[in-house]
Design a protein around this motif. Structure first.
Motif, PDB file in Angstrom:
ATOM      1  N   VAL A   1      27.339 -39.085  97.726  1.00  0.00           N
ATOM      2  CA  VAL A   1      27.111 -37.654  97.892  1.00  0.00           C
ATOM      3  C   VAL A   1      26.388 -37.129  96.656  1.00  0.00           C
ATOM      4  N   ILE A   2      25.376 -36.293  96.867  1.00  0.00           N
ATOM      5  CA  ILE A   2      24.625 -35.683  95.780  1.00  0.00           C
ATOM      6  C   ILE A   2      25.085 -34.239  95.643  1.00  0.00           C
ATOM      7  N   TYR A   3      25.417 -33.855  94.426  1.00  0.00           N
ATOM      8  CA  TYR A   3      25.822 -32.487  94.128  1.00  0.00           C
ATOM      9  C   TYR A   3      24.748 -31.847  93.251  1.00  0.00           C
ATOM     10  N   ALA A   4      24.478 -30.582  93.519  1.00  0.00           N
ATOM     11  CA  ALA A   4      23.466 -29.861  92.748  1.00  0.00           C
ATOM     12  C   ALA A   4      24.054 -28.564  92.209  1.00  0.00           C
ATOM     13  N   GLY A   5      23.894 -28.360  90.902  1.00  0.00           N
ATOM     14  CA  GLY A   5      24.249 -27.098  90.279  1.00  0.00           C
ATOM     15  C   GLY A   5      23.033 -26.196  90.292  1.00  0.00           C
ATOM     16  N   THR A   6      23.146 -25.034  90.931  1.00  0.00           N
ATOM     17  CA  THR A   6      22.006 -24.156  91.149  1.00  0.00           C
ATOM     18  C   THR A   6      22.307 -22.753  90.621  1.00  0.00           C
ATOM     19  N   GLY A   7      21.371 -21.849  90.845  1.00  0.00           N
ATOM     20  CA  GLY A   7      21.581 -20.454  90.501  1.00  0.00           C
ATOM     21  C   GLY A   7      22.474 -19.725  91.484  1.00  0.00           C
ATOM     22  N   ASP A   8      22.945 -20.444  92.495  1.00  0.00           N
ATOM     23  CA  ASP A   8      23.851 -19.871  93.490  1.00  0.00           C
ATOM     24  C   ASP A   8      25.025 -20.810  93.735  1.00  0.00           C
ATOM     25  N   GLY A   9      25.575 -21.353  92.651  1.00  0.00           N
ATOM     26  CA  GLY A   9      26.735 -22.219  92.786  1.00  0.00           C
ATOM     27  C   GLY A   9      26.385 -23.676  93.005  1.00  0.00           C
ATOM     28  N   VAL A  10      27.320 -24.415  93.618  1.00  0.00           N
ATOM     29  CA  VAL A  10      27.203 -25.860  93.784  1.00  0.00           C
ATOM     30  C   VAL A  10      26.995 -26.204  95.254  1.00  0.00           C
ATOM     31  N   TYR A  11      26.004 -27.057  95.503  1.00  0.00           N
ATOM     32  CA  TYR A  11      25.707 -27.538  96.849  1.00  0.00           C
ATOM     33  C   TYR A  11      25.890 -29.059  96.902  1.00  0.00           C
ATOM     34  N   ARG A  12      25.998 -29.571  98.101  1.00  0.00           N
ATOM     35  CA  ARG A  12      26.151 -31.016  98.298  1.00  0.00           C
ATOM     36  C   ARG A  12      25.337 -31.470  99.503  1.00  0.00           C
ATOM     37  N   VAL A  13      24.946 -32.750  99.454  1.00  0.00           N
ATOM     38  CA  VAL A  13      24.251 -33.366 100.576  1.00  0.00           C
ATOM     39  C   VAL A  13      24.541 -34.859 100.524  1.00  0.00           C
ATOM     40  N   ALA A  14      24.743 -35.473 101.658  1.00  0.00           N
ATOM     41  CA  ALA A  14      24.964 -36.914 101.711  1.00  0.00           C
ATOM     42  C   ALA A  14      23.639 -37.639 101.503  1.00  0.00           C
ATOM     43  N   GLU A  15      23.700 -38.788 100.843  1.00  0.00           N
ATOM     44  CA  GLU A  15      22.493 -39.584 100.674  1.00  0.00           C
ATOM     45  C   GLU A  15      21.916 -39.920 102.046  1.00  0.00           C
ATOM     46  N   VAL A  21      26.807 -25.546 100.884  1.00  0.00           N
ATOM     47  CA  VAL A  21      27.641 -25.060  99.783  1.00  0.00           C
ATOM     48  C   VAL A  21      28.943 -25.847  99.766  1.00  0.00           C
ATOM     49  N   VAL A  22      29.379 -26.263  98.570  1.00  0.00           N
ATOM     50  CA  VAL A  22      30.621 -27.026  98.455  1.00  0.00           C
ATOM     51  C   VAL A  22      31.800 -26.194  98.939  1.00  0.00           C
ATOM     52  N   THR A  23      31.943 -24.999  98.414  1.00  0.00           N
ATOM     53  CA  THR A  23      32.976 -24.071  98.855  1.00  0.00           C
ATOM     54  C   THR A  23      32.705 -22.711  98.231  1.00  0.00           C
ATOM     55  N   LYS A  24      33.454 -21.704  98.624  1.00  0.00           N
ATOM     56  CA  LYS A  24      33.234 -20.351  98.130  1.00  0.00           C
ATOM     57  C   LYS A  24      33.786 -20.188  96.716  1.00  0.00           C
ATOM     58  N   GLY A  25      33.308 -19.148  96.032  1.00  0.00           N
ATOM     59  CA  GLY A  25      33.821 -18.828  94.702  1.00  0.00           C
ATOM     60  C   GLY A  25      32.797 -18.858  93.597  1.00  0.00           C
ATOM     61  N   LEU A  26      31.619 -19.455  93.853  1.00  0.00           N
ATOM     62  CA  LEU A  26      30.579 -19.510  92.822  1.00  0.00           C
ATOM     63  C   LEU A  26      29.267 -18.897  93.309  1.00  0.00           C
ATOM     64  N   ASP A  27      29.342 -18.023  94.278  1.00  0.00           N
ATOM     65  CA  ASP A  27      28.137 -17.360  94.768  1.00  0.00           C
ATOM     66  C   ASP A  27      27.449 -16.609  93.632  1.00  0.00           C
ATOM     67  N   GLU A  28      26.125 -16.712  93.590  1.00  0.00           N
ATOM     68  CA  GLU A  28      25.311 -16.026  92.589  1.00  0.00           C
ATOM     69  C   GLU A  28      25.660 -16.433  91.157  1.00  0.00           C
ATOM     70  N   THR A  29      26.274 -17.585  90.998  1.00  0.00           N
ATOM     71  CA  THR A  29      26.646 -18.083  89.671  1.00  0.00           C
ATOM     72  C   THR A  29      25.752 -19.246  89.286  1.00  0.00           C
TER      73      THR A  29
END
Length: 353
Positions: free
Chosen positions: A147-161, A168-176
């Motif tokens: 699994v690839i995780y990305a730290g962005t300007g809108d929290g953390v996202y994930r995608v399978a290889e 989005v991984v889960t709520k709580g880091l929107d716009e962070t």
């Protein structure tokens, strides 16, 4: 004492250290380095004649070394930095903030303005993979268990290889803005943010949990700007801040304590931990501790550029440091460094997108 300007989570200041061969990225091109605008980097021939500022490094499965620069794209070396080749075909943004390499040899690049790119052929060509992303400023990339995780300007996202759509991984880091990511045992994910400190996400949880207890510097200021996260073999966590030093947690982030008051510089750019010690890269060089930060030894012999931007360790134990002026390598745990930037600027001039 704080030794760098206060950072702000806006595009005017661009700023994790991930461990080993997975990758590392630190895009802090302005902190304690000569200020430069994007236009100046793109247009100035004088800048191109010098070794570029290296913000990200990763060693791939075939032991190729990739260096991501701020303004000149990606470089690849098959001989541990003795020579370099520009690897920028179809890479539309030359401002590289992070790199990661998967076990199948795929290399991923996070950029300042154009999201994530993927190369399946050793950097010969790149393809964007941004479906599902809300913001295209990518500060951190982490690969764990396919699994690839990305730290962005809108929290953390994930995608399978092999997949192409981020979620989005889960709520709580929107716009962070998320600068750094690290995975602890039991698939516990930690995120270092700009302005909100450290967060933890457990697979059984419904949202991110903020962890602040003890994350306060010696001036009594809460450390909300986290540039680097790392975890050691004993599952202790380390958080490197923009200008407040290093903190350690032995209880999964529930409590923190400062461990870098003996360091001469509080701007933390990279953390590597292994059986040979705790290595910390700062805006004024690299230091090592064998006793959890009670004492620090400088490791700067041969490191002619002390403004370090990223620090990683390869599978063979070599340390690589990306600096404001090129790349350095140490084969003896940082006791001696050798510059490995010969040809780097020339490769960039001939291969810049």
């Amino acid at each position: 004492m704080r030794t760098s300007a206060t950072p702000y989570p806006v595009a005017a200041v661009v700023a994790a250290g991930l461990l080993g061969g997975v990758g590392a990225c630190l895009a802090d091109a302005w902190a304690e380095t000569p200020e430069r605008t994007i236009g100046a980097v793109q247009s100035s021939a004088a800048e191109r004649a010098q070794a570029p500022s290296i913000q990200a490094l990763v060693v791939s499965r075939d032991q190729s070394l990739y260096a991501g620069s701020f303004g000149m794209g990606v470089f690849r070396s098959h001989d541990r930095g003795a020579s370099w080749t520009a690897a920028n075909t179809d890479l539309s943004d030359p401002f590289i903030l992070c790199l990661a390499a998967a076990r199948d040899g795929t290399v991923y690049a996070g950029t300042f303005r154009a999201g994530v790119f993927r190369s399946r052929d050793g950097g010969k060509r790149w393809e964007p993979m941004n479906a599902g992303l809300k913001r295209l400023e990518i500060k951190a990339l982490l690969i764990e268990d396919g699994v690839i995780y990305a730290g962005t300007g809108d929290g953390v996202y994930r995608v399978a290889e092999g997949d192409n759509r981020w979620r989005v991984v889960t709520k709580g880091l929107d716009e962070t803005l998320v600068h750094s990511l690290v995975m602890a045992p039991e698939r516990t994910l930690f995120a270092g943010t700009s302005g909100r400190g450290v967060f933890r996400y457990k697979a059984t949880a419904s949202e991110w949990t903020r962890l602040t207890h003890g994350l306060v510097d010696h001036e009594g200021l809460v450390e909300n700007f986290i540039r680097v996260l790392a975890v050691d073999k004993d599952q202790a966590l380390y958080a490197g801040t923009f200008d407040g030093g290093v903190f350690r947690s032995g209880d999964g982030g529930q409590t923190w304590r400062p461990i870098s008051r003996a360091l001469p510089n509080d701007s933390i750019r990279g953390i590597v931990t292994n059986e040979r010690g705790l290595f910390v890269a700062t805006g004024r060089g690299i230091f090592k501790s064998l006793n959890q930060g009670r004492q620090w030894t400088p490791l700067n012999h041969g490191l002619t550029e002390l403004s370090v931007q990223v620090l990683i360790v390869s599978d063979d134990g070599s340390l690589y440091a990306g600096t404001s002026s090129g790349v350095f390598r140490s084969d003896d745990d940082g006791e001696h460094w050798v510059g490995i930037s010969t040809g780097l600027a020339e490769a960039g001039v001939s291969g810049t997108p």
